[in-house]
Design an enzyme around this catalytic site. Sequence first.
Site, mmCIF file in Angstrom:
data_model
loop_
_atom_site.group_PDB
_atom_site.id
_atom_site.type_symbol
_atom_site.label_atom_id
_atom_site.label_comp_id
_atom_site.label_asym_id
_atom_site.label_seq_id
_atom_site.Cartn_x
_atom_site.Cartn_y
_atom_site.Cartn_z
ATOM 1 N N ARG A 1 47.446 50.036 37.681
ATOM 2 C CA ARG A 1 47.131 48.766 37.001
ATOM 3 C C ARG A 1 48.214 47.712 37.195
ATOM 4 N NH1 ARG A 1 48.405 47.523 32.211
ATOM 5 N NH2 ARG A 1 48.572 49.647 31.455
ATOM 6 N N ASP B 1 36.845 29.294 46.198
ATOM 7 C CA ASP B 1 36.111 30.519 46.492
ATOM 8 C C ASP B 1 35.748 30.456 47.981
ATOM 9 O OD1 ASP B 1 34.208 32.530 46.807
ATOM 10 O OD2 ASP B 1 33.486 32.329 44.750
#
Length: 382
Positions: free
Chosen positions: A48, A174
């Site tokens: 993580r 994006d």
Amino acid sequence: MLKKNLGLNTICTHVGEIKDERFKGAVSPIYLSSSYEFLDVDIKRYPRYFNTPNQEYLSKKVAALENAQAALIFGSGMAAISHMFLAFLKRGDHLVVQNTLYGGTVNFIKEEFPKYGIHYTFTDGYKVEDFENAIQKNTTLIHIETPSNPLLTVTDIRAITTLAKAKGIYTSIDNTFASPVNQNPLEFGVDMVMHSATKYFGGHSDICAGAVASSNDIIERIWNVSKNLGGSLSDMTVWMLERSMKTMGLRVKTQTKNAMKMAKWLNKHPKVAKVYYPGLKSHPEHTLAKSQMRGYGAMLSFELKDDLDAYKFQKALSLIKSSMSLAGVESTVISPHLTSHALLSPEERAKVGISDQLIRFSVGIEEVKDLKHDINQAIMAI
Ligand SMILES: *Cc1c(COP(=O)(O)O)cnc(C)c1O
């Protein structure tokens, strides 16, 4: 040491390989440990923390592909977008966001931002004036998508970053539809570029992942949020993504060539009312696209003539599958009004130009003659 300025397919194949020093295997080993030495080490590794060996090395390949200093690999494209947004927007801040946008990004903004007290404005269009008009005193980030889903509009990246820099506003893009094979937005001054790696990076419709590439400072700022939110990708999938990315240049170049041929053919087809593809001279931003893209990508959309039912057309295709997602080696189609934009009202859809006759076409690596044949036989059948 690899030399700098490697070519596309060399980056795809080699950058970010983990050398198998022990057994001299040809490919990167997978490190599945979720637990690493803690005492007296430089890097405290943990999945993580986005810094297991496979995550760390694959991020080098992504960074090299976008000419960036650094990158992070995420568990999905939406994890990449949401972590990036939350690193640059806090309570009271304002986001300016392009109106023609991936549906999941729209949903994230509308459903989650009110809970965090983050303000936003969707632009009226995708021209630089539309962005300028939407900016407020508390705007901290402008997010664009070009070419956009599903109408392949093209936004002027240089103009937007010039506008944003003059006002001290960060910019994100994006870049999923173009992929790094066809467009490198950091060259035009964008601060952060993100990808749904589920699409062209993976390319085989079997991986869900995301990525953000940027400067060391910005990636650290995003990482500081990401390590709290989670959203990292499992090392098994990181390894699969590395394998997939080795052929990304080959795949996307072939897909882009096929898309150009299909767009030209569909544009002359008697049963097709309109084609949306930046590579066509008739596309309103063709010249702009040419100035910021190396190729026009492998996504296109077209409208069937009114006497043809778009649903029946998709059912009648045999080679081309109807599919939610996109960018695999296999060609797929979808009706945006039933999927990505289903949550918008019919009025909102009309406003952004998404009709019931619209088919979004993700062009694969098949032979163009077979794709043409499939479309013609489906039209004949209905
Ligand atoms: C698919 C997609 C996303 C979201 O990515 P996921 O991997 O599905 O989370 C974001 N932007 C674009 C343009 C996409 O096509």
